[in-house]
Design a protein around this motif. Structure first.
Motif, PDB file in Angstrom:
ATOM      1  N   GLU A  77     -22.893  29.428  49.167  1.00 49.00           N
ATOM      2  CA  GLU A  77     -23.511  30.615  48.388  1.00 49.00           C
ATOM      3  C   GLU A  77     -22.737  31.805  48.891  1.00 49.00           C
ATOM      4  O   GLU A  77     -22.912  31.918  50.223  1.00 49.00           O
ATOM      5  CB  GLU A  77     -24.862  30.569  48.614  1.00 49.00           C
ATOM      6  N   PHE A  86     -16.623  38.313  43.338  1.00 50.71           N
ATOM      7  CA  PHE A  86     -17.768  37.704  43.879  1.00 50.71           C
ATOM      8  C   PHE A  86     -18.950  38.487  44.086  1.00 50.71           C
ATOM      9  O   PHE A  86     -18.836  39.708  44.374  1.00 50.71           O
ATOM     10  CB  PHE A  86     -17.614  36.955  45.147  1.00 50.71           C
ATOM     11  N   ASP A  90     -23.316  33.605  43.854  1.00 53.34           N
ATOM     12  CA  ASP A  90     -22.267  32.700  43.258  1.00 53.34           C
ATOM     13  C   ASP A  90     -21.958  31.582  44.107  1.00 53.34           C
ATOM     14  O   ASP A  90     -21.959  31.698  45.530  1.00 53.34           O
ATOM     15  CB  ASP A  90     -20.827  33.540  43.206  1.00 53.34           C
ATOM     16  N   LYS A 111     -14.478  29.618  42.961  1.00 46.73           N
ATOM     17  CA  LYS A 111     -16.034  29.766  42.378  1.00 46.73           C
ATOM     18  C   LYS A 111     -16.081  28.270  41.696  1.00 46.73           C
ATOM     19  O   LYS A 111     -15.083  27.858  40.746  1.00 46.73           O
ATOM     20  CB  LYS A 111     -16.012  30.894  41.230  1.00 46.73           C
ATOM     21  N   ASP A 113     -18.953  25.898  38.768  1.00 46.49           N
ATOM     22  CA  ASP A 113     -20.032  26.012  37.893  1.00 46.49           C
ATOM     23  C   ASP A 113     -20.997  24.961  38.256  1.00 46.49           C
ATOM     24  O   ASP A 113     -20.947  23.758  37.691  1.00 46.49           O
ATOM     25  CB  ASP A 113     -19.569  25.772  36.581  1.00 46.49           C
TER      26      ASP A 113
END
Lengths: 332, 332
Positions: A77, A86, A90, A111, A113
């Motif tokens: 994170e 960023f 995130d 990144k 999801d």
């Protein structure tokens, strides 16, 4: 100030890796410079390729030097960002190494999801191992529906995806794994058509029985005697993706492949594979894998160790085949 | 009536082939039936693949049975024809076997234009060995101008064409051969850039010196330690055409290839090759090779034994590397 902890290389192993080859050091967590991002790592991935880094021998990339932080992918994170792409909170994967915190250029982070799948999946079936399986199958094994695909280390992070892709693409999927528990898992939980236990003896006879029409594509993670055995069953114009040769990684002397002649006789195509070669097509692989997870057609199993202290032990177990599923270390 | 003489298989060899494995028999020359052609053979080709036929082990095609006429390609002249495509005096190549006369369906014969090159060339650089070199180079080695191509058995029927194609296509051609005489011939007569004598020792160091930019494509005719040595010098994304493994054919135990790992590390593509796989493109290969011969860019050397009695001795010598150039038996 937050404390960072990191595993560094203390010495190169000769033969099997031991815990004495690593040293755990503490230091203050770093601060991001311009364009950099500070990541708090939550998961560390342990992978067979790491054995290759613990060597000064030529391999795909340069080995690690004594005193360097051990190479490794993490999922974590963002804590602080000096990169426009960023923001804190995130979720990312990062080539962080075996440590709790890392400061990296934003370009090196991916990144993810984490609303679509658990964060740790992005180190396994949705990460490097998953993409390795996907591109090796798609471009090298290239199986047609109805063909027989064999994969070694079938319950592992890469192998488990290979076989499930084979099933999704209409092929017969046959695994090779060590022990009844792993073989049962591969067939019952992952849906392979068969899985042969190489520890039970009679690998050739058992594999032959599991592949009544021979082998059209073989995804190789292990090498050694298993490779020699599968070579005896390969069909005319079949394909072998050489993804890993884990049986050789800790050997002080290389195994001699005796059935090389099968490549000539059956006009087999054999090709070495590293996922970096498909860097420009990662998005294609990521989407295909995420779609399969969403459709319930790509299952995964994780083998989790708790705490960064466990990382060397985890790698050693992985290299001996003691893990059962994708090997992870939970860092926080 | 004309007498035919034919070599038949008396017994399967174990290890090295011996003259006792064959038996010369006499019989009347056959007469052609409908659609058949009677050919008087003038030249018999001896080729390493023949070792594979002297075995009941699985290979590309079924082995020869005891009592069968030995398999082999011949070049000869039509004596009598009951096929509309052929008339007496036509020059042909034929899968006749080791004998003075054969009666074959016209479809199995290939008419050749012996006004463009000596008839025997159609068994060598313009025949099966030449096409093997051409398609293996074109489709598997696929070298780009400036790349380094290595070929083993470089003075042989296939190897000599491989290296001359490499030169014609703008590559660096490096041969491996046994003995100074063969190596000198490969460089001075055939125009390779270098040729390394594997019998002189230090193959790795000498080959490394001959390939300062590494090896981009390797055309393998030999196998064994030579293969292991070349594997150490193969470049990233290089290619290996596996055409023959002659060092293994007479071994009672297969050689174990120790450098298989190089395939993974350097993502090498390895592919087995038999010229039959390109049957539909023979005309393309024949034309390309004949054009090179006409342009003086494809030279050949023949090793000729006189009389059908010599055929077993010729094959034995070939398997031991005693021949120097394309091995032929002059039958008439």
């Amino acid at each position: 100030m937050t404390a960072n902890r990191a595993w560094t290389l203390a010495s190169y192993p000769s033969g099997w890796v031991t815990e004495e080859n690593f040293k755990l050091i503490e230091s203050p967590a770093p601060s991001p410079g311009d364009g950099e991002v500070l990541v708090k790592n939550l998961w560390l991935s342990l992978d067979p390729y790491m054995r290759g880094r613990l060597s000064q021998q030529k391999s795909y990339v340069k080995g690690i030097e004594i005193g360097d932080v051990m190479t490794g992918e993490t999922a974590g994170e963002v804590v602080e960002s000096k990169h426009p792409g960023f923001k804190p909170g995130d979720k990312v994967t990062a080539p962080s190494g075996w440590q709790l915190y890392c400061c990296l250029k934003g370009d090196l982070l991916t990144k993810v999801d984490a609303s679509k799948a658990p964060l740790s999946y992005f180190l396994g079936c949705l990460g490097m191992p998953g993409r390795t399986a996907y591109f090796g199958m798609k471009d090298i094994c290239a199986p047609k529906p109805g063909e027989t695909v064999v994969v070694s280390a079938a319950s592992g992070a890469v192998g488990s995806v290979v076989g499930q892709l084979a099933k999704a693409w209409g092929c017969r999927a046959v695994g090779i794994a060590g022990g009844k528990v792993k073989c049962d898992y591969v067939v019952k939980d992952l849906g392979f058509d068969a899985c042969v236990d190489y520890k039970a003896g009679n690998l050739f006879e058992n594999l032959k029985a599991a592949c009544p029409k021979g082998v059209d594509a073989y995804f190789e993670n292990v090498g050694g005697e298993i490779l020699d055995t599968v070579l005896r069953l390969m069909n005319f114009k079949s394909r072998i993706a050489v993804c890993g040769l884990i049986s050789d990684y800790n050997a002080t002397e290389s195994y001699g492949v005796k059935m090389f002649r099968a490549i000539l006789v059956n006009r087999i195509k054999v090709q070495g594979l590293i996922v970096f070669d498909w860097l420009e097509r990662y998005a294609e692989g990521n989407k295909a894998l995420l779609d399969l997870v969403a459709a319930g057609k790509l299952k995964t199993r994780e083998s989790v160790l708790d705490g960064i202290e466990q990382a060397p032990r985890g790698l050693i177990g992985l290299l001996k085949g003691e893990n059962f599923g994708k090997q992870l270390v939970k860092l926080a």
